[in-house]
Design a protein around this motif. Sequence first.
Motif, PDB file in Angstrom:
ATOM      1  N   PRO A   8       0.838  -1.200   0.000  1.00 15.87           N
ATOM      2  CA  PRO A   8       0.000   0.000   0.000  1.00 15.87           C
ATOM      3  C   PRO A   8       0.871   1.247   0.000  1.00 15.87           C
ATOM      4  N   HIS A   9       0.372   2.293  -0.614  1.00 19.77           N
ATOM      5  CA  HIS A   9       1.067   3.581  -0.571  1.00 19.77           C
ATOM      6  C   HIS A   9       0.205   4.505   0.271  1.00 19.77           C
ATOM      7  N   ILE A  10       0.641   4.714   1.496  1.00 20.35           N
ATOM      8  CA  ILE A  10      -0.093   5.537   2.447  1.00 20.35           C
ATOM      9  C   ILE A  10       0.490   6.940   2.415  1.00 20.35           C
ATOM     10  N   VAL A  11      -0.379   7.951   2.384  1.00 18.56           N
ATOM     11  CA  VAL A  11       0.066   9.341   2.430  1.00 18.56           C
ATOM     12  C   VAL A  11      -0.539   9.997   3.661  1.00 18.56           C
ATOM     13  N   VAL A  12       0.331  10.597   4.475  1.00 19.39           N
ATOM     14  CA  VAL A  12      -0.125  11.460   5.561  1.00 19.39           C
ATOM     15  C   VAL A  12       0.035  12.872   5.009  1.00 19.39           C
ATOM     16  N   ASN A  13      -1.099  13.485   4.690  1.00 23.28           N
ATOM     17  CA  ASN A  13      -1.112  14.767   3.999  1.00 23.28           C
ATOM     18  C   ASN A  13      -0.647  15.920   4.887  1.00 23.28           C
ATOM     19  N   SER A  14      -0.304  17.032   4.253  1.00 23.06           N
ATOM     20  CA  SER A  14       0.116  18.232   4.970  1.00 23.06           C
ATOM     21  C   SER A  14      -0.945  18.636   5.986  1.00 23.06           C
ATOM     22  N   PRO A  15      -0.518  19.232   7.088  1.00 19.20           N
ATOM     23  CA  PRO A  15      -1.472  19.631   8.123  1.00 19.20           C
ATOM     24  C   PRO A  15      -2.487  20.658   7.620  1.00 19.20           C
ATOM     25  N   ALA A  16      -3.723  20.484   8.068  1.00 20.71           N
ATOM     26  CA  ALA A  16      -4.775  21.473   7.813  1.00 20.71           C
ATOM     27  C   ALA A  16      -4.579  22.638   8.785  1.00 20.71           C
ATOM     28  N   LEU A  17      -5.426  23.640   8.699  1.00 23.21           N
ATOM     29  CA  LEU A  17      -5.313  24.812   9.570  1.00 23.21           C
ATOM     30  C   LEU A  17      -5.396  24.454  11.050  1.00 23.21           C
ATOM     31  N   ASP A  18      -6.151  23.403  11.381  1.00 24.11           N
ATOM     32  CA  ASP A  18      -6.279  22.992  12.783  1.00 24.11           C
ATOM     33  C   ASP A  18      -5.183  22.021  13.215  1.00 24.11           C
ATOM     34  N   GLU A  55       8.945   4.687  10.488  1.00 22.60           N
ATOM     35  CA  GLU A  55      10.136   4.297   9.738  1.00 22.60           C
ATOM     36  C   GLU A  55       9.857   3.681   8.372  1.00 22.60           C
ATOM     37  N   SER A  56       8.598   3.441   8.048  1.00 26.49           N
ATOM     38  CA  SER A  56       8.263   2.712   6.831  1.00 26.49           C
ATOM     39  C   SER A  56       8.419   3.556   5.572  1.00 26.49           C
ATOM     40  N   ASP A  57       8.946   2.929   4.534  1.00 24.45           N
ATOM     41  CA  ASP A  57       9.005   3.551   3.210  1.00 24.45           C
ATOM     42  C   ASP A  57       7.630   3.543   2.538  1.00 24.45           C
ATOM     43  N   LEU A  58       6.679   2.823   3.127  1.00 20.11           N
ATOM     44  CA  LEU A  58       5.334   2.739   2.552  1.00 20.11           C
ATOM     45  C   LEU A  58       4.496   3.969   2.873  1.00 20.11           C
ATOM     46  N   ILE A  59       4.980   4.801   3.799  1.00 18.53           N
ATOM     47  CA  ILE A  59       4.242   5.999   4.186  1.00 18.53           C
ATOM     48  C   ILE A  59       4.969   7.228   3.679  1.00 18.53           C
ATOM     49  N   GLU A  60       4.232   8.063   2.965  1.00 20.66           N
ATOM     50  CA  GLU A  60       4.769   9.338   2.483  1.00 20.66           C
ATOM     51  C   GLU A  60       4.225  10.434   3.388  1.00 20.66           C
ATOM     52  N   TRP A  61       5.133  11.144   4.039  1.00 15.59           N
ATOM     53  CA  TRP A  61       4.758  12.237   4.934  1.00 15.59           C
ATOM     54  C   TRP A  61       4.887  13.546   4.165  1.00 15.59           C
ATOM     55  N   GLN A  62       3.774  14.239   3.963  1.00 13.50           N
ATOM     56  CA  GLN A  62       3.786  15.508   3.238  1.00 13.50           C
ATOM     57  C   GLN A  62       3.658  16.656   4.245  1.00 13.50           C
TER      58      GLN A  62
END
Length: 78
Positions: A8-18, A55-62
């Motif tokens: 799976p390619h999981i993305v944790v998107n950029s923070p919202a205003l809150d 630590e996973s390469d499967l998660i993209e932190w934006q």
Amino acid sequence: MQNPTEHPHIVVNSPALDGSRRVTEGPVTLGIASHLDDVVEILRLADLDRIEVEESDLIEWQGGGPDDWPGLSEHDTE
């Protein structure tokens, strides 16, 4: 449908205003996280709890990594 050999390619998107961050797998929103523990729980509920969140390469932190939660207050220690 995902191929069993694909990861799976999981993305944790950029923070919202809150300060919350949307967690997605492709076009699907898995949940909204306000803290790293929320990301772990969202992945557990999606049956992806074998992923090492920080630590996973499967998660993209934006917009910042697993330690970046702007606007976070309920988990701060005084």
